[in-house]
Design an enzyme around this catalytic site. Structure first.
Site, PDB file in Angstrom:
ATOM      1  N   GLY A  16      43.588  52.796  39.379  1.00  0.00           N
ATOM      2  CA  GLY A  16      44.667  51.892  38.991  1.00  0.00           C
ATOM      3  C   GLY A  16      46.055  52.428  39.278  1.00  0.00           C
ATOM      4  O   GLY A  16      46.255  53.638  39.469  1.00  0.00           O
ATOM      5  N   ASN A  17      47.013  51.530  39.322  1.00  0.00           N
ATOM      6  CA  ASN A  17      48.417  51.937  39.485  1.00  0.00           C
ATOM      7  C   ASN A  17      49.341  50.868  38.929  1.00  0.00           C
ATOM      8  O   ASN A  17      48.996  49.692  38.881  1.00  0.00           O
ATOM      9  CB  ASN A  17      48.752  52.297  40.940  1.00  0.00           C
ATOM     10  N   THR A  50      49.322  59.513  41.790  1.00  0.00           N
ATOM     11  CA  THR A  50      47.927  59.497  42.232  1.00  0.00           C
ATOM     12  C   THR A  50      47.167  60.617  41.515  1.00  0.00           C
ATOM     13  O   THR A  50      47.767  61.568  41.011  1.00  0.00           O
ATOM     14  CB  THR A  50      47.874  59.661  43.774  1.00  0.00           C
ATOM     15  N   HIS A  88      40.859  47.711  38.081  1.00  0.00           N
ATOM     16  CA  HIS A  88      39.521  47.288  38.511  1.00  0.00           C
ATOM     17  C   HIS A  88      38.754  46.714  37.313  1.00  0.00           C
ATOM     18  O   HIS A  88      37.729  47.278  36.910  1.00  0.00           O
ATOM     19  CB  HIS A  88      38.730  48.471  39.077  1.00  0.00           C
ATOM     20  N   HIS A 126      47.855  47.033  39.184  1.00  0.00           N
ATOM     21  CA  HIS A 126      46.574  46.996  39.907  1.00  0.00           C
ATOM     22  C   HIS A 126      45.515  47.783  39.138  1.00  0.00           C
ATOM     23  O   HIS A 126      45.717  48.957  38.829  1.00  0.00           O
ATOM     24  CB  HIS A 126      46.725  47.601  41.306  1.00  0.00           C
ATOM     25  N   GLU A 165      48.481  53.534  46.812  1.00  0.00           N
ATOM     26  CA  GLU A 165      48.593  52.071  46.970  1.00  0.00           C
ATOM     27  C   GLU A 165      50.044  51.592  46.900  1.00  0.00           C
ATOM     28  O   GLU A 165      50.306  50.416  46.656  1.00  0.00           O
ATOM     29  CB  GLU A 165      47.762  51.362  45.898  1.00  0.00           C
TER      30      GLU A 165
END
Ligand SMILES: [Zn+2]
Length: 262
Positions: A29-30, A45, A97, A95, A76
């Site tokens: 994620g970010n 990261t 998942h 972002h 990303e």
């Protein structure tokens, strides 16, 4: 400077929230926030977003150059910068998942069924952005196709991306996106993913436009007597707070559900 610290703390808080909700595992994620026209705060990261501290957040410019910070920005970053470049009104990008939404992204199924009034009004359709190799230009290219018309996308075989006028909005959209995917999945298991009729979707969209859910005036809304209701009708052309908008969305949803049950 004070404002930067505030946003860094908020990014840490949202990181913890998405981690606690199970929207990410390990270092996935970010998260990013626009703090100025050409300045952004973004997560590093190879760090768990559930345990971020403000000193880990990096400041970058619109080309992705690091302006401040000891960590390396997310790989990303191009995907985030593309959204900001295309949408000057956007101030936060998220972002993650989330499992149900990501399962739809893997199955190649967009969230485009009108199954719940809330989702129609506040989330809208979530399309599928074609697969791109993470960290390459393929991802922003795929997102660009949808960024002007939607509030988020499923990234094929990867995860989900939302954007908003602030980080709370981007987070709420993600929560709503995952909840919609989960309910959609369960109703599919029951073989009952029945959609609202076109007529009922049109009614919802009319009500949404009339009530100014997109942040416009709630003029003309028949809001019942109540604690906050009078405040909503009286603000008229003034800017609505997020809370007011949420109340209006709830009100639209209740009206439509009542109409549907008649
Ligand atoms: Zn990812």
């Amino acid at each position: 400077m004070i404002i930067e610290i505030k946003y860094k703390k908020l990014i840490c808080e949202i990181g913890k929230r998405v981690y606690d909700k199970g929207f990410i595992a390990a270092n996935d994620g970010n998260i990013s926030v626009r703090i100025d026209e050409d300045e952004f705060l973004i997560t590093p990261t190879n760090v768990s977003k559930g345990f971020l501290t403000p000193d880990m957040i990096i400041k970058v410019d619109s080309a992705g150059n690091v302006l401040e910070g000891d960590y390396k920005p997310t790989s990303e970053i191009k995907m985030h910068l593309l959204v900001y470049h295309e949408r000057p009104d956007v101030h936060a990008v998220l972002h993650v998942h989330p499992p149900y939404a990501t399962a739809f992204a893997i199955a190649g199924i967009p969230l485009n069924q009108a199954i719940m009034p809330e989702a129609v009004v506040s989330l809208g359709t979530i399309p599928l952005a074609h697969y791109g190799t993470p960290s390459t230009d393929e991802v922003p290219k795929a997102v660009k196709t949808h960024v002007h018309d939607y509030q988020g996308v499923l990234l094929e075989n990867h995860g989900a991306l939302t954007w908003g006028k602030n980080l709370e909005q981007a987070y709420n959209l993600m929560e709503s996106l995952e909840f919609t995917a989960k309910i959609n999945w369960i109703s599919r298991l029951l073989k009952g993913d029945r959609e609202l009729s076109k007529e009922n979707v049109a009614k919802l969209l009319d009500l949404k436009a009339m009530m100014g859910v997109d942040g416009i005036s709630p003029k003309g809304v028949d809001v019942p007597e109540g604690t906050h209701a009078k405040k909503v009708t009286s603000v008229n052309e003034q800017t609505l707070s997020e809370r007011d908008i949420n109340l209006i969305v709830d009100r639209v949803t209740t009206s439509v559900l009542n109409a549907l049950n008649k």
